[in-house]
Design an enzyme around this catalytic site. Structure first.
Site, PDB file in Angstrom:
ATOM      1  N   HIS A  62       0.766  -1.186   0.122  1.00  0.00           N
ATOM      2  CA  HIS A  62       0.132  -0.060   0.098  1.00  0.00           C
ATOM      3  C   HIS A  62       0.866   1.210   0.076  1.00  0.00           C
ATOM      4  CE1 HIS A  62      -3.707  -2.237   1.184  1.00  0.00           C
ATOM      5  NE2 HIS A  62      -2.574  -3.068   1.695  1.00  0.00           N
ATOM      6  N   PHE A  63       1.241   1.780  -1.116  1.00  0.00           N
ATOM      7  CA  PHE A  63       2.043   2.845  -1.262  1.00  0.00           C
ATOM      8  C   PHE A  63       1.242   4.340  -1.051  1.00  0.00           C
ATOM      9  CE2 PHE A  63       6.137   0.925  -3.648  1.00  0.00           C
ATOM     10  CZ  PHE A  63       6.188   0.237  -2.362  1.00  0.00           C
ATOM     11  N   ASN A  94      -6.495   1.052  -2.271  1.00  0.00           N
ATOM     12  CA  ASN A  94      -7.351   1.907  -0.835  1.00  0.00           C
ATOM     13  C   ASN A  94      -6.550   2.910  -0.651  1.00  0.00           C
ATOM     14  OD1 ASN A  94      -5.224   0.233   0.159  1.00  0.00           O
ATOM     15  ND2 ASN A  94      -6.222  -0.030   2.284  1.00  0.00           N
ATOM     16  N   GLU A 146      -7.213  -5.588  -2.920  1.00  0.00           N
ATOM     17  CA  GLU A 146      -7.959  -6.597  -2.285  1.00  0.00           C
ATOM     18  C   GLU A 146      -9.086  -6.270  -2.133  1.00  0.00           C
ATOM     19  OE1 GLU A 146      -6.556  -6.424   1.895  1.00  0.00           O
ATOM     20  OE2 GLU A 146      -4.924  -5.220   1.550  1.00  0.00           O
ATOM     21  N   HIS A 180      -9.167 -10.355   0.834  1.00  0.00           N
ATOM     22  CA  HIS A 180      -9.099 -10.044   2.181  1.00  0.00           C
ATOM     23  C   HIS A 180     -10.102 -10.709   3.010  1.00  0.00           C
ATOM     24  CE1 HIS A 180      -8.101  -7.461   5.874  1.00  0.00           C
ATOM     25  NE2 HIS A 180      -9.003  -7.974   6.251  1.00  0.00           N
ATOM     26  N   HIS A 234      -2.865 -12.154   2.839  1.00  0.00           N
ATOM     27  CA  HIS A 234      -2.516 -12.389   4.237  1.00  0.00           C
ATOM     28  C   HIS A 234      -3.338 -13.526   5.017  1.00  0.00           C
ATOM     29  CE1 HIS A 234      -5.729  -9.476   4.333  1.00  0.00           C
ATOM     30  NE2 HIS A 234      -5.045  -8.537   4.059  1.00  0.00           N
ATOM     31  N   ASP A 313       2.273  -6.922   2.809  1.00  0.00           N
ATOM     32  CA  ASP A 313       1.017  -6.028   3.210  1.00  0.00           C
ATOM     33  C   ASP A 313       1.567  -5.049   3.637  1.00  0.00           C
ATOM     34  OD1 ASP A 313      -1.389  -5.199   3.668  1.00  0.00           O
ATOM     35  OD2 ASP A 313      -1.726  -6.267   5.359  1.00  0.00           O
TER      36      ASP A 313
HETATM   37  N1  LIG Z   1      -3.351  -4.874   6.767  1.00  0.00           N
HETATM   38  C1  LIG Z   1      -3.771  -3.555   7.360  1.00  0.00           C
HETATM   39  O1  LIG Z   1      -4.094  -3.694   8.655  1.00  0.00           O
HETATM   40  N2  LIG Z   1      -4.089  -2.540   6.673  1.00  0.00           N
HETATM   41  C2  LIG Z   1      -4.034  -2.376   5.321  1.00  0.00           C
HETATM   42  C3  LIG Z   1      -5.236  -2.772   4.745  1.00  0.00           C
HETATM   43  C4  LIG Z   1      -5.333  -4.234   4.635  1.00  0.00           C
HETATM   44  O2  LIG Z   1      -4.735  -5.018   3.951  1.00  0.00           O
HETATM   45  O3  LIG Z   1      -6.234  -4.784   5.115  1.00  0.00           O
HETATM   46  C5  LIG Z   1      -3.877  -0.805   5.120  1.00  0.00           C
HETATM   47  O4  LIG Z   1      -3.875  -0.456   3.760  1.00  0.00           O
HETATM   48  O5  LIG Z   1      -3.494  -0.048   6.292  1.00  0.00           O
HETATM   49 ZN   LIG Z   2      -6.060  -6.837   3.893  1.00  0.00          ZN
HETATM   50 ZN   LIG Z   3      -3.316  -4.738   2.561  1.00  0.00          ZN
END
Ligand SMILES: NC(=O)N[C@@H](CC(=O)O)C(=O)O
Ligand SMILES: [Zn+2]
Ligand SMILES: [Zn+2]
Length: 456
Positions: A62-63, A94, A146, A180, A234, A313
Site C-alpha cells: 500500500h504505497f 485503498n 484486495e 482479504h 495475508h 502487506d
Molecule cells: N493490513 C492492514 O491492517 N491495513 C491495510 C489494509 C489491509 O490490508 O487490510 C492498510 O492499507 O492499512
Molecule cells: Zn488486507
Molecule cells: Zn493490505
C-alpha cells in the site's frame, strides 16, 4: 545500459549453492557460469563470496499515493522496496481516491510512472463498481483486490452478494481476484462485546481466528460456484490453512493445477500475540497478530506448499497516527523493506530452505500474477536481471530509523535481518548501501487485459 559482471559469488541453481559468475547485459541475465571471459565491461562487482539471489516480488503493498502521502508515496515506498531487495511491487487500491475506475487507475499510473524506482503493477479495486471492472482490466490492472470482506483501512468492504457478482464478472474477464478474508459480522459482534476493553491485545480478540476462517470458507464456496481461480491475501489463522489444504487436495484429486492460491505476511510469520506488550497499538493490523500455534502452522504451510507466497502487506501509517489508544490507531504496519531480510534470517535458522524462500518471494508471485510474461521471477539466462547480493553471515539489527519508508518505524525493531549489499533491477544497480536510482525508472507491468491506447 551498463553491463555488469558479478564475480566471486555463489548462486542457487539446480537446487544447490554453487560458485559462479553472473553476466548482466541489456537488463537481462545473459550468462551464469563458473568463469566468464569478457573483453569490455562497464562494471565489475566483486561479491566477496556473498550470494547472488533473485530479488523479491512483493504482490501486496500500500504505497498510499495518491491521497495519503503523509504515510508514504511512490518514491519513498519504492526506495524502501529497493533497499530491502524487492524490485517489483503490486499496489493495492485503498488510496484516496480509491483505484476503482479508468480515471483513478490512469491517475495513479501517472504518479507511479513518474516516481517509482522499481517495476510495478496496480490492482483494480472492487467496491460497488461492478460495471467498472472491465475498464479497469483494459486499463492494465494486474489483478483485482484486495477485495475486502470486512472493514479495514479505506473502508472498501463489500458484502457476499457483491463478492459473488464481482467473481462472476472477473471470471468473464479471466482476471484474478485477491481476497482479504475476514467476516464483518463477526468483527462487529466481537468489537461490540469488547467496546470497553482498551488492552492492545483486544484487537486480536476482536478479529479472532474464526472471523478469518469463516470468511475463507464463504469465499471458497463463491470461488467454486463461479469456477474461477482466486488468491487469498495475508492468511493468518491455522483454521484457514486447514480449509486451503482441503481445496489443494480436491484439485490434486482431479489432476488439475491449484485453483486457489494464497499469501502469508511476515508479521504473521515472525510476530505473535506475545508481541502485543512490546508493540502496543503499533501492533494493530488486519488480520491481527495470532498466537504461537497459528504462527507455527503458517510456517509449516509455507514449507509444505499450502501457502504459495510471502507478501509484505506494507501498510505504513505515521508514528503520530499509531501512537494513540488501540481503538483509535489505524490498522497496518510497514514491511516492504524487511520482508527479504527477515526471510533470509529464517533460512539461516533453518525455518525454511533457501529454495523454498526463492519460490515464495519470487518464482510463485511471478507465476500467479502473470509477471513471468515480462521475464520476471526466474534466475536464469534470458530473464530480467532482478537480483540481490547478500552476505548471509551479516546479520544486523533492524532499526526503524534506518529504513526508507516515510513511516519511520518498524514492528521488527531490534530483531535480526540480513539486508542486501546490492540490489540490481532490470540490470541497473539501484542500491549499494545508498539509493542510486533515478526517480521514475520503474516500468509498469500491465495485466493481460491491457489494451494499449486505453491507458496512456
Ligand atoms: N493490513 C492492514 O491492517 N491495513 C491495510 C489494509 C489491509 O490490508 O487490510 C492498510 O492499507 O492499512
Ligand atoms: Zn488486507
Ligand atoms: Zn493490505
Amino acid at each position: 545500459m551498463s553491463d555488469i559482471l558479478i564475480k566471486n559469488t555463489k548462486v542457487f541453481v539446480n537446487n544447490y549453492l554453487q560458485p559462479a559468475e553472473v553476466l548482466i547485459e541489456d537488463g537481462k541475465i545473459s550468462r551464469i557460469a563458473k568463469e566468464i571471459d569478457v573483453q569490455r565491461l562497464n562494471q565489475v562487482i566483486d561479491a566477496k563470496g556473498s550470494l547472488t539471489l533473485p530479488a523479491g516480488i512483493d504482490v501486496h503493498v500500500h504505497f498510499r499515493d495518491p491521497g495519503l502521502i503523509e504515510k508514504e508515496d511512490w518514491y519513498t515506498g519504492s526506495c524502501s522496496a529497493a533497499a530491502g531487495g524487492i524490485t517489483t511491487v503490486i499496489d493495492h487500491p485503498n488510496t484516496i481516491p480509491p483505484t476503482i475506475d479508468k480515471k483513478t487507475f490512469k491517475d495513479k499510473l501517472k504518479i507511479a510512472n513518474r516516481n517509482s524506482i522499481v517495476d510495478f503493477g496496480l490492482y483494480g479495486g472492487v467496491t460497488g463498481n461492478i460495471e467498472k471492472l472491465p475498464e479497469l482490466w483494459k486499463s492494465g490492472a494486474t489483478a483485482f483486490g484486495e477485495i475486502f470482506m470486512a472493514e479495514s483501512t479505506g473502508a472498501l468492504n463489500i458484502d457476499e452478494k457483491c463478492l459473488d457478482e464481482a467473481l462472476g464478472v472477473l471470471k468473464q474477464l479471466d482476471a484474478l481476484p485477491c481476497i482479504h478474508a475476514e467476516d464483518d459480522k463477526i468483527r462487529l459482534e466481537c468489537e461490540a462485546f469488547l467496546k470497553d476493553d482498551y488492552a492492545p491485545d483486544s484487537h486480536s480478540r476482536a478479529r479472532p481466528n474464526y472471523c478469518e476462517a469463516l470468511a475463507v470458507e464463504k469465499a471458497i464456496k463463491l470461488i467454486r460456484k463461479n469456477g474461477i481461480k482466486a488468491h487469498f491475501c495475508h492468511i493468518s489463522a491455522m483454521e484457514s490453512v486447514g480449509l486451503l489444504r482441503k481445496e489443494r487436495y480436491l484439485d490434486s484429486k482431479e489432476g488439475i493445477a491449484p485453483s486457489i492460491t494464497s499469501e502469508a505476511a511476515p508479521h504473521h510469520l515472525f510476530l505473535s500475540t506475545k508481541d502485543w506488550d512490546r508493540l502496543g497499538s503499533f501492533g494493530r493490523m488486519n488480520p491481527p497478530l495470532r498466537d504461537r500455534r497459528s504462527v507455527k502452522m503458517l510456517l509449516n504451510s509455507l514449507n509444505d506448499g499450502t501457502i504459495d507466497v510471502v507478501a509484505s502487506d506494507h501498510a505504513p501509517h505515521t508514528e503520530a497516527e499509531k501512537d494513540v489508544d488501540i481503538k483509535s490507531a489505524p490498522s497496518g504496519v510497514p514491511g516492504v523493506e524487511t520482508l527479504i531480510p527477515l526471510m533470509l534470517v529464517a533460512v539461516k535458522r533453518n525455518l525454511l530452505p533457501l529454495g523454498r524462500m526463492i519460490d515464495v518471494t519470487s518464482k510463485n508471485p511471478a507465476r500467479i500474477f502473470g509477471l513471468d510474461r515480462f521475464l520476471k521471477g526466474n534466475f536464469a539466462e534470458g530473464y530480467d536481471a532482478d537480483i540481490i547480493i547478500v552476505d548471509h553471515s551479516k546479520v544486523t539489527e533492524i532499526k526503524g530509523d534506518e529504513l526508507h519508508s516515510k513511516a519511520g518505524w518498524t514492528p521488527y525493531e531490534g530483531m535480526d535481518g540480513i539486508f542486501p549489499e546490492y540490489t540490481i533491477a532490470r540490470g541497473e544497480l539501484v542500491w549499494d548501501g545508498d539509493l542510486i536510482a533515478p526517480r521514475g525508472r520503474g516500468n509498469f507491468l500491465p495485466g493481460r487485459g491491457f489494451t494499449s491506447g486505453d491507458s496512456e
